[in-house]
Write an enzyme that holds these catalytic residues in place. Structure first.
Site, PDB file in Angstrom:
ATOM      1  N   ASP A  21       0.838  -1.061   0.019  1.00 42.89           N
ATOM      2  CA  ASP A  21       0.364   0.190   0.105  1.00 42.89           C
ATOM      3  C   ASP A  21       0.475   1.120   0.068  1.00 42.89           C
ATOM      4  O   ASP A  21       2.234   0.768   0.243  1.00 42.89           O
ATOM      5  CB  ASP A  21      -1.156   0.050   1.269  1.00 42.89           C
ATOM      6  CG  ASP A  21      -1.688   1.120   0.986  1.00 42.89           C
ATOM      7  OD1 ASP A  21      -2.439   1.387   0.262  1.00 42.89           O
ATOM      8  OD2 ASP A  21      -2.940   1.639   2.772  1.00 42.89           O
ATOM      9  N   ASN A  69     -10.771  -2.872  -6.849  1.00 43.55           N
ATOM     10  CA  ASN A  69      -9.732  -2.093  -7.660  1.00 43.55           C
ATOM     11  C   ASN A  69     -10.487  -2.053  -8.403  1.00 43.55           C
ATOM     12  O   ASN A  69      -9.849  -0.554  -8.839  1.00 43.55           O
ATOM     13  CB  ASN A  69      -7.951  -2.085  -8.039  1.00 43.55           C
ATOM     14  CG  ASN A  69      -7.347  -2.390  -6.122  1.00 43.55           C
ATOM     15  OD1 ASN A  69      -6.945  -2.641  -6.467  1.00 43.55           O
ATOM     16  ND2 ASN A  69      -7.817  -1.448  -5.691  1.00 43.55           N
TER      17      ASN A  69
HETATM   18  C1  FPP Z   1      -1.527   0.151  -3.087  1.00 41.61           C
HETATM   19  O1  FPP Z   1      -0.967   1.636  -3.361  1.00 41.61           O
HETATM   20  C2  FPP Z   1      -1.005  -0.804  -4.637  1.00 41.61           C
HETATM   21  C3  FPP Z   1      -1.628  -1.870  -6.215  1.00 41.61           C
HETATM   22  C4  FPP Z   1      -2.978  -1.674  -5.670  1.00 41.61           C
HETATM   23  C5  FPP Z   1      -1.178  -2.075  -6.563  1.00 41.61           C
HETATM   24  C6  FPP Z   1       0.720  -2.964  -6.273  1.00 41.61           C
HETATM   25  C7  FPP Z   1       0.740  -3.437  -8.107  1.00 41.61           C
HETATM   26  C8  FPP Z   1       1.782  -2.987  -8.133  1.00 41.61           C
HETATM   27  C9  FPP Z   1       2.596  -3.446  -7.038  1.00 41.61           C
HETATM   28  C10 FPP Z   1       3.024  -3.202  -9.071  1.00 41.61           C
HETATM   29  C11 FPP Z   1       2.338  -4.548 -10.061  1.00 41.61           C
HETATM   30  C12 FPP Z   1       2.958  -5.443  -9.286  1.00 41.61           C
HETATM   31  C13 FPP Z   1       3.354  -6.936  -8.997  1.00 41.61           C
HETATM   32  C14 FPP Z   1       3.145  -8.101  -8.520  1.00 41.61           C
HETATM   33  C15 FPP Z   1       3.987  -7.481 -10.952  1.00 41.61           C
HETATM   34  P1  FPP Z   1      -2.251   2.915  -3.928  1.00 41.61           P
HETATM   35  O2  FPP Z   1      -2.227   2.481  -5.218  1.00 41.61           O
HETATM   36  O3  FPP Z   1      -3.264   2.164  -3.057  1.00 41.61           O
HETATM   37  O4  FPP Z   1      -1.483   3.907  -3.323  1.00 41.61           O
HETATM   38  P2  FPP Z   1      -2.869   4.735  -2.134  1.00 41.61           P
HETATM   39  O5  FPP Z   1      -3.558   3.555  -0.898  1.00 41.61           O
HETATM   40  O6  FPP Z   1      -1.307   5.794  -1.286  1.00 41.61           O
HETATM   41  O7  FPP Z   1      -3.671   5.479  -2.716  1.00 41.61           O
END
Ligand code: FPP
Length: 246
Positions: A21, A69
């Site tokens: 996150d 998501n």
């Molecule tokens: C959460 O941060 C992250 C995600 C929902 C996506 C995670 C994906 C990756 C790291 C890229 C690809 C992964 C793999 C396994 C190849 P957020 O967007 O919720 O952050 P925020 O809470 O600060 O808005």
């Protein structure tokens, strides 16, 4: 003594699960679009996978995309799906070189065709690897998984394969998408949020929870080591009293 030396290699968690996150907030802090955060999140995925493989952690589960998501702006969802395809294609040879098997949990068939195809190819091409299993939770949510397990078991009851009274915990466990995977002993969430967000609700019944203040793109081996050291200092009682454990 450095962090790595502080880890007791004989009492490592067998399975670590991570709620990655903070990509969006990391990007905002850097004055860049959210997708920039996701792209940099891939570096943390690589480091965490490498660190777990080096230590001898057997299973690593990463929450990469939840069923909720899809509600994000379409541009971000598309960018995430493209990033997944690119990363899967690019990293398969590294997974093979390191003897790491790829698996996935979630409602996978509902992923965009390109993502689903790249995922199946990655799973197929690494299926014989034995050193570690990397599990991506994609289009995953615990409520979906539990409901899906209930449907599978209800079907068995309807087909007269089992009676309601015969249903045991093991039957439920094998109907979950994590069937065959041991429950995580350690669950890490980054970015300072203290929530579970519909992740592995059944499987984390006895997991130790560790909340790291670091945004996911900044998560490196050192932060993983800190989480493991913290885990190893805890007393896991499983409902018993302290004296029964020692
Ligand atoms: C959460 O941060 C992250 C995600 C929902 C996506 C995670 C994906 C990756 C790291 C890229 C690809 C992964 C793999 C396994 C190849 P957020 O967007 O919720 O952050 P925020 O809470 O600060 O808005």
């Amino acid at each position: 003594m450095n962090l790595l030396d502080k880890i007791d290699k004989n009492s490592l968690p067998k399975h670590i699960a991570v709620i990655m996150d903070g990509n969006g907030r990391w990007a905002k802090e850097h004055g860049r679009p959210r997708v920039f955060g996701h792209k940099n999140g891939v570096k943390a995925v690589r480091e965490t996978t490498e660190a777990c493989a080096e230590l001898g952690v057997e299973y690593l589960t990463l929450y990469a995309f939840s069923t909720e998501n899809w509600n994000r702006p379409r541009m971000e969802v598309n960018a995430l799906m493209t990033l997944l395809v690119e990363t899967l294609r690019k990293e398969i040879s590294t997974l093979n070189k390191n003897n790491i098997r790829l698996k996935a949990i979630g409602d996978l068939e509902k992923l965009p065709p390109k993502t689903y195809k790249a995922l199946l190819e990655g799973i197929e091409n690494t299926k014989n690897n034995t050193h570690m299993t990397l599990i991506l939770a994609l289009n995953y949510s615990s409520k979906w998984e539990i409901l899906d397990a209930v449907k599978k078991i209800a079907k068995k009851v309807a087909d007269d394969e089992i009676t309601p009274d015969e249903i045991k915990e093991a039957d439920f466990v094998s109907a979950l998408s994590t069937a065959g995977i041991p429950d995580p002993e350690l669950l890490i969430r980054t970015s300072g949020e203290n929530r579970i967000s519909n992740f592995l609700l059944w499987q984390i019944a006895y997991s130790e929870l560790y909340f790291s203040p670091v945004f996911w793109p900044d998560f490196r081996k050192a932060q993983l080591y800190e989480a493991i050291i913290d885990f190893q200092q805890r007393e896991r009682r499983f409902g018993k009293i302290s004296e029964q454990i020692s």
